[in-house]
Design a protein around this motif. Structure first.
Motif, PDB file in Angstrom:
ATOM      1  N   LEU A 238       0.828  -1.212   0.000  1.00  0.00           N
ATOM      2  CA  LEU A 238       0.000   0.000   0.000  1.00  0.00           C
ATOM      3  C   LEU A 238       0.861   1.260   0.000  1.00  0.00           C
ATOM      4  CD1 LEU A 238      -2.725  -0.951   2.617  1.00  0.00           C
ATOM      5  CD2 LEU A 238      -3.073  -0.659   0.160  1.00  0.00           C
ATOM      6  N   GLU A 239       0.340   2.297  -0.642  1.00  0.00           N
ATOM      7  CA  GLU A 239       0.947   3.623  -0.644  1.00  0.00           C
ATOM      8  C   GLU A 239       0.189   4.507   0.343  1.00  0.00           C
ATOM      9  OE1 GLU A 239       3.637   4.713  -2.321  1.00  0.00           O
ATOM     10  OE2 GLU A 239       3.913   2.633  -2.978  1.00  0.00           O
ATOM     11  N   PRO A 240       0.807   5.581   0.851  1.00  0.00           N
ATOM     12  CA  PRO A 240       0.101   6.469   1.788  1.00  0.00           C
ATOM     13  C   PRO A 240      -0.960   7.311   1.080  1.00  0.00           C
ATOM     14  CG  PRO A 240       2.310   7.289   1.357  1.00  0.00           C
ATOM     15  CD  PRO A 240       2.216   5.959   0.676  1.00  0.00           C
ATOM     16  N   GLU A 241      -1.983   7.687   1.848  1.00  0.00           N
ATOM     17  CA  GLU A 241      -3.007   8.592   1.347  1.00  0.00           C
ATOM     18  C   GLU A 241      -2.515  10.033   1.440  1.00  0.00           C
ATOM     19  OE1 GLU A 241      -6.885   6.060   2.994  1.00  0.00           O
ATOM     20  OE2 GLU A 241      -6.433   8.043   3.809  1.00  0.00           O
ATOM     21  N   ARG A 242      -2.919  10.832   0.453  1.00  0.00           N
ATOM     22  CA  ARG A 242      -2.688  12.278   0.496  1.00  0.00           C
ATOM     23  C   ARG A 242      -4.020  12.941   0.167  1.00  0.00           C
ATOM     24  NH1 ARG A 242       1.824   9.989  -1.605  1.00  0.00           N
ATOM     25  NH2 ARG A 242       3.793  10.559  -0.646  1.00  0.00           N
ATOM     26  N   SER A 243      -4.330  14.022   0.895  1.00  0.00           N
ATOM     27  CA  SER A 243      -5.647  14.624   0.709  1.00  0.00           C
ATOM     28  C   SER A 243      -5.580  16.137   0.719  1.00  0.00           C
ATOM     29  CB  SER A 243      -6.612  14.127   1.804  1.00  0.00           C
ATOM     30  OG  SER A 243      -6.151  14.513   3.076  1.00  0.00           O
ATOM     31  N   ARG A 244      -6.615  16.738   0.123  1.00  0.00           N
ATOM     32  CA  ARG A 244      -6.831  18.171   0.126  1.00  0.00           C
ATOM     33  C   ARG A 244      -8.286  18.400   0.534  1.00  0.00           C
ATOM     34  NH1 ARG A 244      -4.572  15.865  -3.336  1.00  0.00           N
ATOM     35  NH2 ARG A 244      -6.314  15.720  -4.738  1.00  0.00           N
ATOM     36  N   ASN A 245      -8.488  19.285   1.491  1.00  0.00           N
ATOM     37  CA  ASN A 245      -9.820  19.526   2.021  1.00  0.00           C
ATOM     38  C   ASN A 245     -10.133  21.010   1.982  1.00  0.00           C
ATOM     39  OD1 ASN A 245     -11.165  20.508   4.846  1.00  0.00           O
ATOM     40  ND2 ASN A 245     -12.246  18.782   3.974  1.00  0.00           N
ATOM     41  N   ALA A 246     -11.311  21.346   1.493  1.00  0.00           N
ATOM     42  CA  ALA A 246     -11.798  22.728   1.527  1.00  0.00           C
ATOM     43  C   ALA A 246     -13.167  22.726   2.198  1.00  0.00           C
ATOM     44  CB  ALA A 246     -11.894  23.301   0.118  1.00  0.00           C
ATOM     45  N   GLU A 247     -13.419  23.748   3.009  1.00  0.00           N
ATOM     46  CA  GLU A 247     -14.691  23.826   3.725  1.00  0.00           C
ATOM     47  C   GLU A 247     -15.110  25.276   3.889  1.00  0.00           C
ATOM     48  OE1 GLU A 247     -15.372  21.270   7.217  1.00  0.00           O
ATOM     49  OE2 GLU A 247     -15.871  23.110   8.301  1.00  0.00           O
ATOM     50  N   VAL A 248     -16.394  25.530   3.741  1.00  0.00           N
ATOM     51  CA  VAL A 248     -16.987  26.826   4.065  1.00  0.00           C
ATOM     52  C   VAL A 248     -18.168  26.558   4.989  1.00  0.00           C
ATOM     53  CG1 VAL A 248     -16.245  28.029   1.968  1.00  0.00           C
ATOM     54  CG2 VAL A 248     -18.439  26.824   2.001  1.00  0.00           C
ATOM     55  N   GLY A 249     -18.394  27.469   5.931  1.00  0.00           N
ATOM     56  CA  GLY A 249     -19.469  27.203   6.871  1.00  0.00           C
ATOM     57  C   GLY A 249     -20.003  28.448   7.545  1.00  0.00           C
ATOM     58  N   TRP A 250     -21.073  28.230   8.280  1.00  0.00           N
ATOM     59  CA  TRP A 250     -21.784  29.282   8.994  1.00  0.00           C
ATOM     60  C   TRP A 250     -22.173  28.740  10.360  1.00  0.00           C
ATOM     61  CZ3 TRP A 250     -27.094  28.709  10.201  1.00  0.00           C
ATOM     62  CH2 TRP A 250     -27.728  29.850  10.704  1.00  0.00           C
ATOM     63  N   ARG A 251     -22.039  29.558  11.393  1.00  0.00           N
ATOM     64  CA  ARG A 251     -22.409  29.170  12.752  1.00  0.00           C
ATOM     65  C   ARG A 251     -23.277  30.263  13.348  1.00  0.00           C
ATOM     66  NH1 ARG A 251     -18.579  29.620  17.684  1.00  0.00           N
ATOM     67  NH2 ARG A 251     -20.061  29.158  19.294  1.00  0.00           N
ATOM     68  N   PHE A 252     -24.366  29.861  14.016  1.00  0.00           N
ATOM     69  CA  PHE A 252     -25.312  30.810  14.591  1.00  0.00           C
ATOM     70  C   PHE A 252     -25.653  30.360  16.011  1.00  0.00           C
ATOM     71  CE2 PHE A 252     -29.892  32.189  14.979  1.00  0.00           C
ATOM     72  CZ  PHE A 252     -29.607  33.529  15.185  1.00  0.00           C
ATOM     73  N   ARG A 253     -25.535  31.276  16.965  1.00  0.00           N
ATOM     74  CA  ARG A 253     -25.828  30.962  18.369  1.00  0.00           C
ATOM     75  C   ARG A 253     -26.882  31.948  18.868  1.00  0.00           C
ATOM     76  NH1 ARG A 253     -21.388  29.909  23.149  1.00  0.00           N
ATOM     77  NH2 ARG A 253     -22.893  29.047  24.605  1.00  0.00           N
ATOM     78  N   PRO A 254     -28.174  31.624  18.679  1.00  0.00           N
ATOM     79  CA  PRO A 254     -29.230  32.567  19.056  1.00  0.00           C
ATOM     80  C   PRO A 254     -29.361  32.751  20.572  1.00  0.00           C
ATOM     81  CG  PRO A 254     -30.176  30.485  18.350  1.00  0.00           C
ATOM     82  CD  PRO A 254     -28.714  30.396  18.092  1.00  0.00           C
ATOM     83  N   THR A 255     -29.041  31.711  21.352  1.00  0.00           N
ATOM     84  CA  THR A 255     -29.075  31.782  22.813  1.00  0.00           C
ATOM     85  C   THR A 255     -27.837  31.065  23.346  1.00  0.00           C
ATOM     86  OG1 THR A 255     -30.232  29.685  23.170  1.00  0.00           O
ATOM     87  CG2 THR A 255     -31.612  31.626  22.743  1.00  0.00           C
ATOM     88  N   PRO A 256     -27.488  31.270  24.602  1.00  0.00           N
ATOM     89  CA  PRO A 256     -26.331  30.551  25.151  1.00  0.00           C
ATOM     90  C   PRO A 256     -26.506  29.028  25.137  1.00  0.00           C
ATOM     91  CG  PRO A 256     -26.907  32.399  26.568  1.00  0.00           C
ATOM     92  CD  PRO A 256     -27.998  32.275  25.543  1.00  0.00           C
ATOM     93  N   GLU A 257     -27.749  28.544  25.097  1.00  0.00           N
ATOM     94  CA  GLU A 257     -27.999  27.100  25.126  1.00  0.00           C
ATOM     95  C   GLU A 257     -27.954  26.444  23.752  1.00  0.00           C
ATOM     96  OE1 GLU A 257     -30.290  29.307  26.403  1.00  0.00           O
ATOM     97  OE2 GLU A 257     -29.743  29.156  28.519  1.00  0.00           O
ATOM     98  N   HIS A 258     -28.224  27.178  22.680  1.00  0.00           N
ATOM     99  CA  HIS A 258     -28.375  26.580  21.352  1.00  0.00           C
ATOM    100  C   HIS A 258     -27.359  27.143  20.361  1.00  0.00           C
ATOM    101  CE1 HIS A 258     -32.148  24.539  22.336  1.00  0.00           C
ATOM    102  NE2 HIS A 258     -32.445  25.632  23.043  1.00  0.00           N
ATOM    103  N   THR A 259     -26.701  26.238  19.636  1.00  0.00           N
ATOM    104  CA  THR A 259     -25.785  26.619  18.565  1.00  0.00           C
ATOM    105  C   THR A 259     -26.123  25.793  17.336  1.00  0.00           C
ATOM    106  OG1 THR A 259     -24.042  27.085  20.169  1.00  0.00           O
ATOM    107  CG2 THR A 259     -23.369  26.856  17.870  1.00  0.00           C
ATOM    108  N   PHE A 260     -26.279  26.457  16.191  1.00  0.00           N
ATOM    109  CA  PHE A 260     -26.542  25.790  14.920  1.00  0.00           C
ATOM    110  C   PHE A 260     -25.367  26.045  13.983  1.00  0.00           C
ATOM    111  CE2 PHE A 260     -30.599  26.919  16.783  1.00  0.00           C
ATOM    112  CZ  PHE A 260     -31.356  25.763  16.630  1.00  0.00           C
TER     113      PHE A 260
END
Length: 194
Positions: free
Chosen positions: A82-104
Motif C-alpha cells: 500500500l501507498e500512503p493517502e494524500r488529501s486536500r480539504n476545503a470547507e466553508v461554513g456558517w455558525r449561529f448561536r441565538p441563545t447561550p444554550e443553542h448553537t446551529f
C-alpha cells in the motif's frame, strides 16, 4: 506467512491563531517523517469572520497525509504494498448561536483523496476469493453537514446530520462502505471537576 516489520513515525507540529477585530485567522503546519514512506509536510489555513454577536462564517483549506498502519498492511486483508493517502480539504461554513444554550452550524466540504486505502473484494463477501486492502487512485467526498448543540447546566447534547457523495473518481461509482447520509448523536455530562 509471518512479517517482522518495524514502523517508526516522528512529527513536528506548529499552530498559531490571530484575531483582528471581527476577523480570525488560523495557520498550522506539520512535518511527518515516516520510516517506511519518507517525509511529508501538511498544513491548514482557516479564516473566520463574525457577522454579529451571534453569527460567524468561516472558510478553510487543508492538506493531509496518512501512512497505512500495520493493520492496513499486515492484518486481515492486509497489503504490504500500500501507498500512503494524500488529501486536500476545503470547507466553508456558517455558525449561529441565538441563545447561550443553542448553537446551529452548517458546513459544505470537499475532500479530494489520492491513494485512498479501501477494502476491495473482487467477487463479493459471500464468494470464495478473499478481498484485500487496495489504493484507489483518486476519490472525492463532497457534502453538507448540519449540527445543533444544546448546552445545559450539566448536559451537552450534539446532533449532526451529514449528506455526502463519496465517489471513486476513476469509475464515477460510489465508494464502497461509505454512507451517503448519516446521523450522529453525542452527549456528555459534567459532574463538578470531571
Amino acid at each position: 506467512s509471518a512479517f517482522h516489520v518495524t514502523t517508526d513515525q516522528e512529527a513536528v507540529y506548529v499552530q498559531d491563531q490571530w484575531s483582528f477585530g471581527r476577523y480570525r485567522v488560523l495557520a498550522a503546519l506539520r512535518h511527518t517523517d515516516d520510516k517506511s514512506f519518507g517525509g511529508h509536510s501538511t498544513g491548514e489555513l482557516a479564516f473566520g469572520y463574525e457577522i454579529g454577536p451571534r453569527a460567524r462564517v468561516h472558510a478553510s483549506f487543508a492538506t493531509g497525509f496518512r501512512a497505512p498502519d500495520a493493520t492496513d498492511r499486515f492484518g486481515p486483508g492486509g497489503n504490504p504494498d500500500l501507498e500512503p493517502e494524500r488529501s486536500r480539504n476545503a470547507e466553508v461554513g456558517w455558525r449561529f448561536r441565538p441563545t447561550p444554550e443553542h448553537t446551529f452550524s452548517l458546513a459544505a466540504f470537499n475532500n479530494d483523496i489520492d491513494n485512498l486505502i479501501t477494502f476491495v473484494d473482487p467477487d463479493g463477501f459471500e464468494n470464495p476469493l478473499p478481498g484485500r486492502n487496495e489504493n484507489l487512485e483518486e476519490a472525492r467526498v463532497r457534502g453538507l453537514e448540519a449540527t445543533h448543540t444544546w448546552t445545559g447546566t450539566r448536559w451537552i447534547v450534539e446532533t449532526s446530520i451529514v449528506a455526502q457523495s463519496p465517489e471513486n473518481r476513476a469509475t464515477g461509482r460510489t465508494l464502497p462502505r461509505r454512507a451517503r447520509r448519516h446521523l450522529s448523536l453525542r452527549g456528555s455530562y459534567r459532574t463538578g471537576p470531571l
